[in-house]
Design a protein around this motif. Sequence first.
Motif, PDB file in Angstrom:
ATOM      1  N   LYS A 211       0.759  -1.268  -0.157  1.00 15.04           N
ATOM      2  CA  LYS A 211       0.088  -0.156  -0.024  1.00 15.04           C
ATOM      3  C   LYS A 211       0.854   1.417  -0.011  1.00 15.04           C
ATOM      4  CE  LYS A 211      -4.203  -1.830  -0.226  1.00 15.04           C
ATOM      5  NZ  LYS A 211      -5.017  -1.868  -1.446  1.00 15.04           N
ATOM      6  N   GLY A 212       2.048   1.155   0.445  1.00 15.04           N
ATOM      7  CA  GLY A 212       2.968   2.413   0.068  1.00 15.04           C
ATOM      8  C   GLY A 212       2.984   3.263   1.356  1.00 15.04           C
ATOM      9  N   HIS A 213       2.689   2.922   2.363  1.00 17.16           N
ATOM     10  CA  HIS A 213       2.853   3.728   3.818  1.00 17.16           C
ATOM     11  C   HIS A 213       3.948   4.591   3.948  1.00 17.16           C
ATOM     12  CE1 HIS A 213      -0.753   1.528   4.419  1.00 17.16           C
ATOM     13  NE2 HIS A 213      -1.288   2.613   5.281  1.00 17.16           N
ATOM     14  N   PHE A 215       6.509   4.912   1.623  1.00 13.68           N
ATOM     15  CA  PHE A 215       6.792   5.610   0.460  1.00 13.68           C
ATOM     16  C   PHE A 215       6.154   6.985   0.606  1.00 13.68           C
ATOM     17  CE2 PHE A 215       5.269   6.062  -4.164  1.00 13.68           C
ATOM     18  CZ  PHE A 215       6.072   7.148  -4.442  1.00 13.68           C
ATOM     19  N   PRO A 284      -0.455   5.286  -2.944  1.00 11.82           N
ATOM     20  CA  PRO A 284       0.843   5.278  -3.353  1.00 11.82           C
ATOM     21  C   PRO A 284       1.359   3.960  -3.314  1.00 11.82           C
ATOM     22  CG  PRO A 284       0.637   5.652  -0.915  1.00 11.82           C
ATOM     23  CD  PRO A 284      -0.507   5.708  -1.236  1.00 11.82           C
ATOM     24  N   SER A 285       0.424   3.124  -3.840  1.00 15.44           N
ATOM     25  CA  SER A 285       0.767   1.419  -4.155  1.00 15.44           C
ATOM     26  C   SER A 285       2.014   1.167  -4.569  1.00 15.44           C
ATOM     27  CB  SER A 285      -0.125   0.879  -4.612  1.00 15.44           C
ATOM     28  OG  SER A 285      -1.583   1.091  -4.110  1.00 15.44           O
ATOM     29  N   THR A 286       2.919   0.355  -4.038  1.00 15.95           N
ATOM     30  CA  THR A 286       4.416   0.068  -4.719  1.00 15.95           C
ATOM     31  C   THR A 286       4.056  -1.123  -5.391  1.00 15.95           C
ATOM     32  OG1 THR A 286       4.771  -1.183  -2.444  1.00 15.95           O
ATOM     33  CG2 THR A 286       5.449   1.121  -2.388  1.00 15.95           C
ATOM     34  N   THR A 308      -0.247   5.755  -8.130  1.00 15.63           N
ATOM     35  CA  THR A 308       0.929   5.346  -8.649  1.00 15.63           C
ATOM     36  C   THR A 308       0.361   4.765 -10.115  1.00 15.63           C
ATOM     37  OG1 THR A 308       0.721   3.259  -7.084  1.00 15.63           O
ATOM     38  CG2 THR A 308       2.593   4.954  -6.844  1.00 15.63           C
ATOM     39  N   PRO A 328       5.744   4.489  -9.735  1.00 18.51           N
ATOM     40  CA  PRO A 328       5.977   3.848  -8.495  1.00 18.51           C
ATOM     41  C   PRO A 328       7.298   4.054  -7.852  1.00 18.51           C
ATOM     42  CG  PRO A 328       4.905   2.621 -10.146  1.00 18.51           C
ATOM     43  CD  PRO A 328       5.636   3.870 -10.864  1.00 18.51           C
ATOM     44  N   ASN A 329       7.058   4.553  -6.681  1.00 14.12           N
ATOM     45  CA  ASN A 329       8.468   4.517  -5.676  1.00 14.12           C
ATOM     46  C   ASN A 329       9.153   5.775  -6.015  1.00 14.12           C
ATOM     47  OD1 ASN A 329       8.341   2.138  -3.947  1.00 14.12           O
ATOM     48  ND2 ASN A 329       8.647   1.267  -5.949  1.00 14.12           N
TER      49      ASN A 329
END
Length: 379
Positions: A211-213, A215, A284-286, A308, A328-329
């Motif tokens: 989920k990109g927390h 990030f 912000p899903s990685t 993303t 992404p990222n």
Amino acid sequence: MKKILFINQSSELYGSDRTFLLLLHHLDRNSFFPVVILPNEGPLKLELEKLNIQVVIAPVLKLYRDMFRFKNMLQFCKDFFSAFSILNKLHKKHRFDIVYSNTFAVLIGALFSKRNKIKHLWHVHEIIEHPRIIAWFFPKMAYYFSNIIICNSEATKQNCVQREPRIEKKCMVIYNGVPIYDIRSNSKKTDFGFDETDIIITLVGRISRLKGHIFLLKAFKELVAVYSNLKLLFVGSPVPGQEFYLEDVINYIKDNKLENKVKILPFSSSLDDIWNCTDIAVMPSTEKESFGLVAAEAMLAKKPVVATNHGGLKEIIQNNSTGFLVEPNSVSELSEAIITLINSSELRKQMGEKGHDRIVADFSERSYIEAFEQTLNEL
């Protein structure tokens, strides 16, 4: 009337669970008779019982990384015989016409339908890329054990097809539906411990690997040094057994002295108050999201979305129109998109309005239900 055995992978109310509940809530009960299998007690069971739907607790045979250990294999075998015993009794009583499995996480539906020569529909909500053996295995299993595979996005479908080309003739895409309603909330930012002048960035979703927390926190750490009224809100809980992801998030917040800038709330089944206090929604899903229901719900609430640029999110968000899609990222791209929205309340409003109109036009619950009922009738 078609009798359908529905099998869901959890009793919670996250993305695929809410989509499942939406389907059962609106399914034409004059044409379809549902019985639902859930793995345990939980809020989803309570909601289904409010609809007067029979819910039975039984093992759903989840495939997971550690299942090949001796102890877990032994438990899997016990669950297999227990589940078949329960399902055989239900089938003897109801004589099911269709078995519906929600997500690749459940195996019992595929095995039971094949054993009893019942039509099987597999509703796929995952883009599986790792571990590779699992990513390779599931599309092939779906090909052999399904009459039809419904994918929740083109990205989900292509992920299956590239690993098992023969599956394409059984695959179709039905986008998840979003209940269309006017969000009514009198909540204030102060209700959540913020100031009314704060700009609130919100991430709704499980605290997990993809989920990109972290990030988002990396970008937020840079942004908050410039914008003192910026606050970050996380809404969601970790998967049971994966609480270490939450610990990682908490430790990052502490290490970077962000305790007064970031708030973490547990999962909530109603998000109206959350969206009412949100200025910018972020996904912000990685790793690739198969759909991105939270993005659609945020857009319905007239919030601009920064997400993303991969997976199903590309099919929901229109870049530079209803929000921004970023690499992404890429902390720099994520920060840049958020800064653009921070600096223009008018742009936030315009993107929010366009996002709302897009969800109403293309992702309504009505189109979702109609497509599903047509597919069930044809099956």
